[in-house]
Design a protein around this motif. Structure first.
Motif, PDB file in Angstrom:
ATOM      1  N   GLN A 197      62.311 -70.159 -19.648  1.00 55.82           N
ATOM      2  CA  GLN A 197      61.643 -71.460 -19.527  1.00 55.82           C
ATOM      3  C   GLN A 197      60.206 -71.423 -20.043  1.00 55.82           C
ATOM      4  O   GLN A 197      59.657 -72.448 -20.421  1.00 55.82           O
ATOM      5  CB  GLN A 197      61.626 -71.900 -18.059  1.00 55.82           C
ATOM      6  CG  GLN A 197      62.995 -72.088 -17.442  1.00 55.82           C
ATOM      7  CD  GLN A 197      62.917 -72.422 -15.970  1.00 55.82           C
ATOM      8  OE1 GLN A 197      61.831 -72.647 -15.418  1.00 55.82           O
ATOM      9  NE2 GLN A 197      64.066 -72.454 -15.310  1.00 55.82           N
ATOM     10  N   GLN A 198      59.606 -70.231 -20.057  1.00 61.06           N
ATOM     11  CA  GLN A 198      58.173 -70.100 -20.291  1.00 61.06           C
ATOM     12  C   GLN A 198      57.861 -69.748 -21.744  1.00 61.06           C
ATOM     13  O   GLN A 198      58.628 -69.061 -22.413  1.00 61.06           O
ATOM     14  CB  GLN A 198      57.583 -69.017 -19.383  1.00 61.06           C
ATOM     15  CG  GLN A 198      57.862 -69.196 -17.908  1.00 61.06           C
ATOM     16  CD  GLN A 198      59.230 -68.665 -17.494  1.00 61.06           C
ATOM     17  OE1 GLN A 198      59.875 -67.917 -18.243  1.00 61.06           O
ATOM     18  NE2 GLN A 198      59.687 -69.050 -16.312  1.00 61.06           N
ATOM     19  N   SER A 199      56.701 -70.204 -22.174  1.00 59.16           N
ATOM     20  CA  SER A 199      56.202 -69.858 -23.510  1.00 59.16           C
ATOM     21  C   SER A 199      54.704 -69.580 -23.411  1.00 59.16           C
ATOM     22  O   SER A 199      54.050 -69.918 -22.419  1.00 59.16           O
ATOM     23  CB  SER A 199      56.458 -70.996 -24.500  1.00 59.16           C
ATOM     24  OG  SER A 199      57.842 -71.260 -24.634  1.00 59.16           O
ATOM     25  N   MET A 200      54.177 -68.972 -24.455  1.00 63.82           N
ATOM     26  CA  MET A 200      52.735 -68.729 -24.542  1.00 63.82           C
ATOM     27  C   MET A 200      52.188 -69.409 -25.783  1.00 63.82           C
ATOM     28  O   MET A 200      52.828 -69.402 -26.842  1.00 63.82           O
ATOM     29  CB  MET A 200      52.428 -67.228 -24.587  1.00 63.82           C
ATOM     30  CG  MET A 200      52.624 -66.521 -23.275  1.00 63.82           C
ATOM     31  SD  MET A 200      51.952 -64.852 -23.321  1.00 63.82           S
ATOM     32  CE  MET A 200      52.558 -64.238 -21.745  1.00 63.82           C
ATOM     33  N   ILE A 201      50.986 -69.959 -25.609  1.00 64.26           N
ATOM     34  CA  ILE A 201      50.392 -70.706 -26.710  1.00 64.26           C
ATOM     35  C   ILE A 201      48.892 -70.474 -26.745  1.00 64.26           C
ATOM     36  O   ILE A 201      48.258 -70.240 -25.705  1.00 64.26           O
ATOM     37  CB  ILE A 201      50.725 -72.218 -26.577  1.00 64.26           C
ATOM     38  CG1 ILE A 201      50.488 -72.930 -27.898  1.00 64.26           C
ATOM     39  CG2 ILE A 201      49.963 -72.859 -25.411  1.00 64.26           C
ATOM     40  CD1 ILE A 201      51.168 -74.284 -27.972  1.00 64.26           C
ATOM     41  N   LEU A 202      48.324 -70.496 -27.932  1.00 64.72           N
ATOM     42  CA  LEU A 202      46.894 -70.298 -28.141  1.00 64.72           C
ATOM     43  C   LEU A 202      46.159 -71.629 -28.044  1.00 64.72           C
ATOM     44  O   LEU A 202      46.487 -72.582 -28.751  1.00 64.72           O
ATOM     45  CB  LEU A 202      46.652 -69.671 -29.515  1.00 64.72           C
ATOM     46  CG  LEU A 202      47.157 -68.232 -29.669  1.00 64.72           C
ATOM     47  CD1 LEU A 202      47.410 -67.912 -31.141  1.00 64.72           C
ATOM     48  CD2 LEU A 202      46.151 -67.252 -29.076  1.00 64.72           C
ATOM     49  N   VAL A 203      45.146 -71.679 -27.171  1.00 61.02           N
ATOM     50  CA  VAL A 203      44.357 -72.898 -26.982  1.00 61.02           C
ATOM     51  C   VAL A 203      42.885 -72.570 -27.185  1.00 61.02           C
ATOM     52  O   VAL A 203      42.277 -71.870 -26.364  1.00 61.02           O
ATOM     53  CB  VAL A 203      44.570 -73.499 -25.577  1.00 61.02           C
ATOM     54  CG1 VAL A 203      43.738 -74.775 -25.418  1.00 61.02           C
ATOM     55  CG2 VAL A 203      46.048 -73.782 -25.326  1.00 61.02           C
ATOM     56  N   PRO A 204      42.265 -73.038 -28.271  1.00 62.01           N
ATOM     57  CA  PRO A 204      40.833 -72.805 -28.469  1.00 62.01           C
ATOM     58  C   PRO A 204      40.004 -73.469 -27.370  1.00 62.01           C
ATOM     59  O   PRO A 204      40.388 -74.507 -26.823  1.00 62.01           O
ATOM     60  CB  PRO A 204      40.561 -73.458 -29.834  1.00 62.01           C
ATOM     61  CG  PRO A 204      41.895 -73.470 -30.521  1.00 62.01           C
ATOM     62  CD  PRO A 204      42.896 -73.696 -29.425  1.00 62.01           C
ATOM     63  N   ARG A 205      38.880 -72.886 -27.053  1.00 61.58           N
ATOM     64  CA  ARG A 205      38.042 -73.361 -25.951  1.00 61.58           C
ATOM     65  C   ARG A 205      37.580 -74.802 -26.122  1.00 61.58           C
ATOM     66  O   ARG A 205      37.486 -75.549 -25.142  1.00 61.58           O
ATOM     67  CB  ARG A 205      36.810 -72.453 -25.823  1.00 61.58           C
ATOM     68  CG  ARG A 205      35.921 -72.777 -24.622  1.00 61.58           C
ATOM     69  CD  ARG A 205      34.649 -71.955 -24.623  1.00 61.58           C
ATOM     70  NE  ARG A 205      33.933 -72.080 -23.368  1.00 61.58           N
ATOM     71  CZ  ARG A 205      34.129 -71.321 -22.292  1.00 61.58           C
ATOM     72  NH1 ARG A 205      35.036 -70.366 -22.333  1.00 61.58           N
ATOM     73  NH2 ARG A 205      33.427 -71.508 -21.187  1.00 61.58           N
ATOM     74  N   ASP A 206      37.312 -75.204 -27.360  1.00 64.52           N
ATOM     75  CA  ASP A 206      36.747 -76.537 -27.592  1.00 64.52           C
ATOM     76  C   ASP A 206      37.810 -77.625 -27.724  1.00 64.52           C
ATOM     77  O   ASP A 206      37.500 -78.759 -28.109  1.00 64.52           O
ATOM     78  CB  ASP A 206      35.853 -76.531 -28.834  1.00 64.52           C
ATOM     79  CG  ASP A 206      36.597 -76.084 -30.101  1.00 64.52           C
ATOM     80  OD1 ASP A 206      37.813 -75.794 -30.013  1.00 64.52           O
ATOM     81  OD2 ASP A 206      35.956 -76.030 -31.169  1.00 64.52           O
ATOM     82  N   THR A 207      39.056 -77.326 -27.392  1.00 57.55           N
ATOM     83  CA  THR A 207      40.113 -78.328 -27.492  1.00 57.55           C
ATOM     84  C   THR A 207      39.908 -79.424 -26.447  1.00 57.55           C
ATOM     85  O   THR A 207      39.734 -79.118 -25.261  1.00 57.55           O
ATOM     86  CB  THR A 207      41.498 -77.684 -27.274  1.00 57.55           C
ATOM     87  OG1 THR A 207      41.656 -76.581 -28.178  1.00 57.55           O
ATOM     88  CG2 THR A 207      42.609 -78.704 -27.516  1.00 57.55           C
ATOM     89  N   PRO A 208      39.912 -80.702 -26.839  1.00 56.64           N
ATOM     90  CA  PRO A 208      39.741 -81.792 -25.877  1.00 56.64           C
ATOM     91  C   PRO A 208      40.797 -81.730 -24.763  1.00 56.64           C
ATOM     92  O   PRO A 208      41.975 -81.469 -25.024  1.00 56.64           O
ATOM     93  CB  PRO A 208      39.915 -83.049 -26.736  1.00 56.64           C
ATOM     94  CG  PRO A 208      39.523 -82.626 -28.115  1.00 56.64           C
ATOM     95  CD  PRO A 208      39.989 -81.203 -28.235  1.00 56.64           C
ATOM     96  N   GLY A 209      40.349 -81.962 -23.543  1.00 55.05           N
ATOM     97  CA  GLY A 209      41.245 -81.948 -22.396  1.00 55.05           C
ATOM     98  C   GLY A 209      41.254 -80.640 -21.627  1.00 55.05           C
ATOM     99  O   GLY A 209      41.739 -80.591 -20.490  1.00 55.05           O
ATOM    100  N   LEU A 210      40.737 -79.557 -22.235  1.00 58.44           N
ATOM    101  CA  LEU A 210      40.590 -78.283 -21.534  1.00 58.44           C
ATOM    102  C   LEU A 210      39.225 -78.276 -20.858  1.00 58.44           C
ATOM    103  O   LEU A 210      38.185 -78.382 -21.517  1.00 58.44           O
ATOM    104  CB  LEU A 210      40.701 -77.120 -22.512  1.00 58.44           C
ATOM    105  CG  LEU A 210      40.257 -75.734 -22.008  1.00 58.44           C
ATOM    106  CD1 LEU A 210      40.988 -75.331 -20.734  1.00 58.44           C
ATOM    107  CD2 LEU A 210      40.435 -74.682 -23.092  1.00 58.44           C
TER     108      LEU A 210
END
Length: 407
Positions: A197-210
């Motif tokens: 069910q699980q996945s991993m994804i890269l999220v940059p720090r400056d992404t809106p909503g984080l």
């Protein structure tokens, strides 16, 4: 059986031990003073002395020692283990100087093993070079994260993007403004099999909503010299589908691959912490006099010192055996031993630190010695990478099965 280190390990140990004496230990107080002067106390990797130490570490060939293969120093687990122990003697500084500090180490391993060419170029290379920091976002406040399949953060496909919604906490390093990338674990398909069910994804720090909601403390320590621990929220966070690591449903398997080496790294550094605690305990016991004689002549103190040495030697042998198994039969084949060291190390080192604190009296509770902060850090290791109880349960099931098959 050969208990000697090979020639390369001995050479690196000698180089590292000299570096610790000539550079790391003298810089501990300098690092603390420069950190206290920062406008942003979480930006620990921007202090001048750290850059100087890193340059010297690279010059001496003490850089990225943790990472095998083409991206790192090419050491085996058995070769790296005694080096990790040495860095544990100055756990808040030495691993970072050598670019061998968690959580960056585990994230670099994930990108090296499972990242595609673009992901490695964009994020692994600057991490290997020490230009940026990273975080691993798995633990959540609303579910029992000791069972990783409970993770509730959603990662939903929307055209060429994925959209994330959820909360995370105890995310190490996230308070540091130079933490530029998060590896986030969440559910892409709640209807799939339990471990798909699980996945991993890269999220940059400056992404809106984080959003970084707050820093978190351990027994009053905020661990700002490691970038702190943070609570995060993800609200309609949109990232390209190309940021997914290893494909949908691969998250749980990647997490297990990441945590195996991480656990042994933690354990070896913890042994280094305990060795320094024993040194401090012995020195204090010989310096202090109570009831007419040095503490070192008190029977109870000698009992603690003897027990500490025995426990440490037992622990080191078990961890080195685990490292050897990881090298020879793989992480899966060493699974039982990895669980064993994860169970044994934190509680053993915690016991030694407790006795060292007791020998130091009230001073052991203060900021004048590294013992209290080390105790808080080691106590967290009984949760980090899985709590004691989960590892004991899994180890017992494995032992029952093994004994059943033998009968």
């Amino acid at each position: 059986m050969d208990f000697a280190y090979d020639a390369r390990t001995e050479e690196l140990r000698a180089t590292l031990l000299d570096f610790m004496d000539s550079h790391i230990y003298p810089a501990e107080s300098v690092f603390a003073a420069q950190l206290a002067q920062l406008d942003d106390r979480w930006a620990w990797d921007s202090v001048p002395v750290l850059a100087e130490l890193r340059a010297e570490a690279r010059r001496r060939g003490l850089w990225n020692l943790f990472l095998p293969g083409e991206h790192g120093a090419g050491l085996t687990n058995a070769q790296y283990a005694p080096l990790a122990e040495i860095t544990g003697r100055s756990a808040h500084l030495a691993p970072a100087v050598l670019n061998c500090a968690a959580p960056d180490t585990g994230n670099m391993e994930v990108l090296a093993l499972f990242g595609d060419e673009h992901q490695r170029e964009r994020w692994l290379e600057p991490l290997l070079d020490g230009r940026i920091r990273s975080a691993f976002a798995m633990t959540e406040p609303d579910v029992a994260s000791s069972d990783a399949t409970n993770i509730a953060t959603r990662i939903e496909r929307d055209g060429d993007d994925y959209v994330l919604n959820g909360r995370k906490w105890w995310i190490t390093g996230a308070m540091n403004p130079n933490c530029q990338i998060f590896i986030v674990m969440g559910k892409t398909d709640p209807a799939a099999g339990r471990h798909r069910q699980q996945s991993m994804i890269l999220v940059p720090r400056d992404t809106p909503g984080l959003e970084i909601q707050r820093g978190m403390e351990v027994f009053g320590y905020d661990d700002h010299d490691h970038g702190g621990h943070a609570e995060l929220s993800f609200t309609d966070v949109r990232v390209p589908a190309a940021n997914l690591i290893g494909g949908e449903g691969a998250g749980f398997a990647i997490a297990q691959a990441r945590l195996g080496p991480g656990r042994i790294h933690h354990c070896m550094r913890a042994i280094g912490i305990a060795e320094r605690a024993v040194e401090l305990m012995c020195a204090r016991a010989e310096q202090r006099v109570a009831f007419g004689k040095p503490l070192a002549e008190q029977g109870v103190i000698r009992d603690w010192i003897a027990e500490s040495r025995v426990k440490l030697e037992q622990l080191r042998l078990l961890v080195l055996k685990t490292a050897w198994l990881m090298d020879t039969v793989g992480n899966k084949g060493a699974h039982t031993e990895i669980q064993a060291i994860k169970i044994a190390t934190p509680s053993t080192v915690q016991w030694i630190l407790d006795k060292a604190i007791q020998v130091h009296g009230a001073g052991g509770l203060s900021q004048d010695f590294p013992l209290a902060a080390a105790y808080a850090g080691i106590r967290t290791l009984r949760f980090a990478d899985g709590p004691d109880e989960v590892h004991k349960n899994a180890l017992a099931k494995s032992e029952l099965s093994r004994q059943r098959e033998t009968r």
